[in-house]
Design an enzyme around this catalytic site. Structure first.
Site, mmCIF file in Angstrom:
data_model
loop_
_atom_site.group_PDB
_atom_site.id
_atom_site.type_symbol
_atom_site.label_atom_id
_atom_site.label_comp_id
_atom_site.label_asym_id
_atom_site.label_seq_id
_atom_site.Cartn_x
_atom_site.Cartn_y
_atom_site.Cartn_z
ATOM 1 N N THR A 69 0.826 -1.210 0.000
ATOM 2 C CA THR A 69 0.000 0.000 0.000
ATOM 3 C C THR A 69 0.858 1.257 0.000
ATOM 4 O O THR A 69 0.548 2.239 -0.681
ATOM 5 C CB THR A 69 -0.941 0.014 1.217
ATOM 6 O OG1 THR A 69 -1.778 -1.148 1.171
ATOM 7 C CG2 THR A 69 -1.807 1.264 1.234
ATOM 8 N N CYS A 70 1.957 1.208 0.736
ATOM 9 C CA CYS A 70 2.839 2.371 0.827
ATOM 10 C C CYS A 70 3.439 2.715 -0.529
ATOM 11 O O CYS A 70 3.564 3.885 -0.893
ATOM 12 C CB CYS A 70 3.958 2.107 1.833
ATOM 13 S SG CYS A 70 3.367 1.592 3.455
#
Length: 264
Positions: A69-70
């Site tokens: 996600t990052c």
């Protein structure tokens, strides 16, 4: 999810409807920490005072560099919206993670996020003092940051967006669009814009200038570099640049872009 076993002892908690939540530190001063970084093969430092004093700074903190996600959403969108955030009074955008400086440097290079400054909170001191240090030993991460973002003005935290206590890796409120919405709702952009261009093309420059004038962010794909000519023709059905798409609609060139905005 959060529980009493995986939260640092110094973490501040709030309970909402019986659910443990990490508490906001709005209207408080940021922790006084000195960060150790590696730049140009030399050790250097940045202090909290240097980063935050007399500036407006956006910080987004995340569980780890290179994590899905990052890398796919959180960081790229902040980098994309950075010019708009800068136009709306933000002096610096900080990506922070409980990783060492070598990992953060490698991630910065991999992501090509030139608008973002990467701060390694390797010992977790800042994150712990913020009350955001959580234990992710169940996935082999050890102590890491809970995902959150904040707007800091002259060292004082004006606003925090802390992810809710949900299973997995929640990513609902610490995103760049939410931060921009808080700073200036009228600057928010809901349209996805792509510009196919070539270097030194005057019509491309004209189209990009118009988009910038409108305060709109866009993805630029250079024909011959980011996309080959065959693919460009297959996508656009054209052999001239620029070719512009807004929310999937093919606007075509710079004159058509002028007409598109004049009709609104």
């Amino acid at each position: 999810m959060l529980n009493n076993d995986n939260i640092s002892k110094s973490t501040t908690l709030a309970t909402i409807n019986g659910v443990i939540m990490l508490a906001s530190k709005e209207q408080q001063k940021v922790p006084n920490v000195t960060f150790t970084l590696r730049a140009n093969d030399e050790w250097t430092t940045r202090s909290s005072d240097e980063i935050f004093n007399d500036k407006t700074v956006v910080v987004f903190s995340l569980p780890g560099a290179f994590t899905p996600t990052c890398s796919s959403s959180h960081l790229p969108r902040y980098n994309e919206l950075a010019p708009t955030l800068f136009k709306n009074g933000v002096d610096e955008i900080i990506c922070m993670s409980v990783n060492d400086t070598f990992v953060m440097n490698a991630w910065a290079q991999h992501q090509d996020a030139s608008n973002i400054n990467f701060i390694p909170d390797g010992n977790g001191e800042f994150t712990d003092a913020m009350g955001m240090l959580v234990d992710k030993a169940d996935i082999g991460f050890g102590k890491r940051s809970w995902r959150y973002s904040m707007l800091v003005k002259n060292g004082i935290i004006e606003k925090m967006f802390i992810e809710p206590d949900l299973p997995g890796d929640p990513f609902e409120v610490s995103d760049a669009d939410t931060m921009l919405q808080h700073i200036n709702p009228s600057a928010c952009q809901t349209s996805a814009i792509t510009v196919f261009s070539k270097p030194d093309c005057p019509y491309c420059k004209k189209a990009k200038a118009l988009l910038n004038e409108k305060g709109l962010t866009f993805e630029e794909l250079e024909v011959g570099k980011d996309v080959n000519l065959t693919m460009f023709k297959a996508i656009t059905g054209a052999d001239t640049v620029p070719q512009i798409f807004i929310d999937g609609q093919h606007i075509r060139g710079s004159e058509a872009l002028d007409e598109h905005f004049s009709e609104k």
